[in-house]
Structure formats: C-alpha cells, structure tokens
Motif scaffolding. Structure first.
Motif, mmCIF file in Angstrom:
data_model
loop_
_atom_site.group_PDB
_atom_site.id
_atom_site.type_symbol
_atom_site.label_atom_id
_atom_site.label_comp_id
_atom_site.label_asym_id
_atom_site.label_seq_id
_atom_site.Cartn_x
_atom_site.Cartn_y
_atom_site.Cartn_z
ATOM 1 N N TYR A 1 0.839 -1.198 0.000
ATOM 2 C CA TYR A 1 0.000 0.000 0.000
ATOM 3 C C TYR A 1 0.877 1.253 0.000
ATOM 4 C CZ TYR A 1 -4.252 2.659 0.854
ATOM 5 O OH TYR A 1 -5.322 3.509 0.725
ATOM 6 N N GLY A 2 0.509 2.208 -0.840
ATOM 7 C CA GLY A 2 1.264 3.450 -0.899
ATOM 8 C C GLY A 2 2.358 3.450 -1.939
ATOM 9 N N GLN B 1 3.895 9.470 1.337
ATOM 10 C CA GLN B 1 3.211 9.560 0.050
ATOM 11 C C GLN B 1 1.701 9.384 0.207
ATOM 12 O OE1 GLN B 1 5.065 8.390 -3.718
ATOM 13 N NE2 GLN B 1 3.675 6.618 -3.725
ATOM 14 N N THR B 2 1.281 8.429 1.042
ATOM 15 C CA THR B 2 -0.149 8.198 1.268
ATOM 16 C C THR B 2 -0.797 9.386 1.960
ATOM 17 O OG1 THR B 2 0.191 5.812 1.412
ATOM 18 C CG2 THR B 2 -1.822 6.665 2.392
ATOM 19 N N ALA B 3 -0.106 9.960 2.933
ATOM 20 C CA ALA B 3 -0.642 11.119 3.654
ATOM 21 C C ALA B 3 -0.813 12.312 2.723
ATOM 22 C CB ALA B 3 0.282 11.478 4.812
ATOM 23 N N GLN C 1 -4.489 13.379 1.646
ATOM 24 C CA GLN C 1 -4.744 14.489 2.569
ATOM 25 C C GLN C 1 -5.083 13.956 3.963
ATOM 26 O OE1 GLN C 1 -7.781 16.729 0.374
ATOM 27 N NE2 GLN C 1 -6.192 18.138 -0.322
ATOM 28 N N LEU C 2 -4.206 13.093 4.451
ATOM 29 C CA LEU C 2 -4.377 12.470 5.757
ATOM 30 C C LEU C 2 -3.232 12.873 6.672
ATOM 31 C CD1 LEU C 2 -5.029 8.837 4.454
ATOM 32 C CD2 LEU C 2 -6.787 10.412 5.252
ATOM 33 N N ALA D 1 -2.377 7.680 7.910
ATOM 34 C CA ALA D 1 -1.785 6.973 6.771
ATOM 35 C C ALA D 1 -1.058 5.720 7.230
ATOM 36 C CB ALA D 1 -0.837 7.899 6.016
ATOM 37 N N ARG D 2 -0.327 5.825 8.321
ATOM 38 C CA ARG D 2 0.418 4.677 8.842
ATOM 39 C C ARG D 2 -0.531 3.542 9.233
ATOM 40 N NH1 ARG D 2 5.491 3.608 11.146
ATOM 41 N NH2 ARG D 2 6.110 5.746 10.692
#
Length: 209
Positions: free
Chosen positions: A10-11, A142-144, A148-149, A154-155
């Motif tokens: 993921y991510g 990158q996910t955050a 927009q987290l 995200a973690r």
C-alpha cells in the motif's frame, strides 16, 4: 500474449502503474474484473466474492490478519465473513480466483494486480513478475500527501493493508510476499516516478520475449 503480475504494498501507486503499463503493452489491466468473474463462476453475489478477495477493502486477508472483525461463520476451524445466506469455503474462492487468473493469462494476457499473481502464474511462459515496495516511512509520507491524511492515519491504513495482504499469501501459499526471489523486478516507486516505473516494466516485459 504479454503477462505481467504486480505485487504492490500500500502506498506504492500500484493502481496507477498497473493500468498505465497495461495500456503501453496493449493488454487488459486485470483487477476488479477478477471477483466479478469468480462470482459468476460460483453463482454467488459479488459481495461474497469481494469478502474473500485479496484486494478488496473487506477481503479475507483482514480476517486472517486480525485487522478487523466482521460477522462470521466457522468452517473447519476457520472463521470467515459471510455476507449472504449460503456461505462458501475460502479455499473455493481462492481456487476459482487462480483458475480465472490462469485462463485470462492464457486467452488474452494482461497486467494482473495482487492476488498472489507471481505464484499463481509463476509457470506462465514469458510472464514478468514485479514487486512495488518501499520503506514504510516513505509510503506513509506519500499516502498522507495524496490522501490528505495525517501521517498517523496513513500509517494505520498502510499497516492494516500490509498485514492483510501478507496474511492472504502466507495462509494460502505458505510464502512471504516480500520475498524478492518471487520477482524479476523490484521497484521503489516512492523514489522513482510513476512514468519511469511504467517504462521499466514495459522494457522488462518486452525483454522477456
């Protein structure tokens, strides 16, 4: 026919890289069509198929990993989520998923995302097996940013997904999906741009010919 399997933590932009690589190679991108085909074969609902799918939000990997709790029925000592009135064993869904992957690869080729594709299609002639991975900190960042987290949110999402997808492969195939020996190409797509990742996959796939 070109066949590429992609295992993506993921991510790592697997849902972007997969379709782009498929378009460049002139083959279908195979992801959401798999549970639909499995449901049709088994005569069950799409919701039931998704409940046992590796890539689905509420897929069976999360049950094996303990990442979530859903209404369950016990079969042979295994608690499984069953949304419908006619439950089916998880092994049956996995077996049919393997069949769909193999037949699709044989008949039309494709870029296959997830579902232990490198193992299921390991013997497919000329297939390229790719792993997209990166250190947790970069995937979190990158996910955050993209979602927009907060980094904490995200973690948690990444850890839940990693645990679930790993549980699926470990349970059904007794293998660690992070084992680099399963793949021809391992790419850190948090430091290499998506377009370059796509180019690398296309070049490697063409070289496999």
């Amino acid at each position: 026919m070109r066949v590429v399997t992609i295992s993506a933590t993921y991510g790592t932009a697997g849902s972007q890289i997969g379709p782009a690589a498929a378009e460049r190679l002139g083959v279908p991108f195979i992801d959401r069509a798999i549970p639909s085909a499995v449901a049709e074969e088994l005569g069950c609902t799409l919701e039931e198929a998704l409940a046992h799918d590796d890539r689905a939000e509420h897929g069976i990997g999360r049950l094996f990993s303990g990442a979530m709790r859903l209404p369950t029925v016990t079969f042979g000592g295994v608690d499984m989520y069953v949304p419908g009135a006619m439950p089916l064993a998880p092994e049956e869904f996995v077996s049919r998923t393997e069949r769909v992957l193999k037949e699709t690869a044989r008949l039309q080729g494709g870029v296959f995302l997830g579902r232990a594709g490198a193992l299921v299609l390991g013997d497919h002639p000329g297939a390229l097996h790719v792993r997209l991975d990166a250190p947790l900190t970069r995937r979190v960042r990158q996910t955050a940013t993209l979602g927009q987290l907060s980094e904490r949110e995200a973690r948690q999402i990444i850890e839940d997904n990693d645990r679930a997808r790993s549980a699926y492969v470990r349970h059904f195939y007794r293998t660690d999906p992070a084992d680099a020996r399963l793949y021809h190409l391992v790419i850190d797509s948090t430091t290499i741009p998506v377009a370059t990742c796509v180019e690398l996959i296309v070049m490697a796939s063409e070289a496999r010919d």
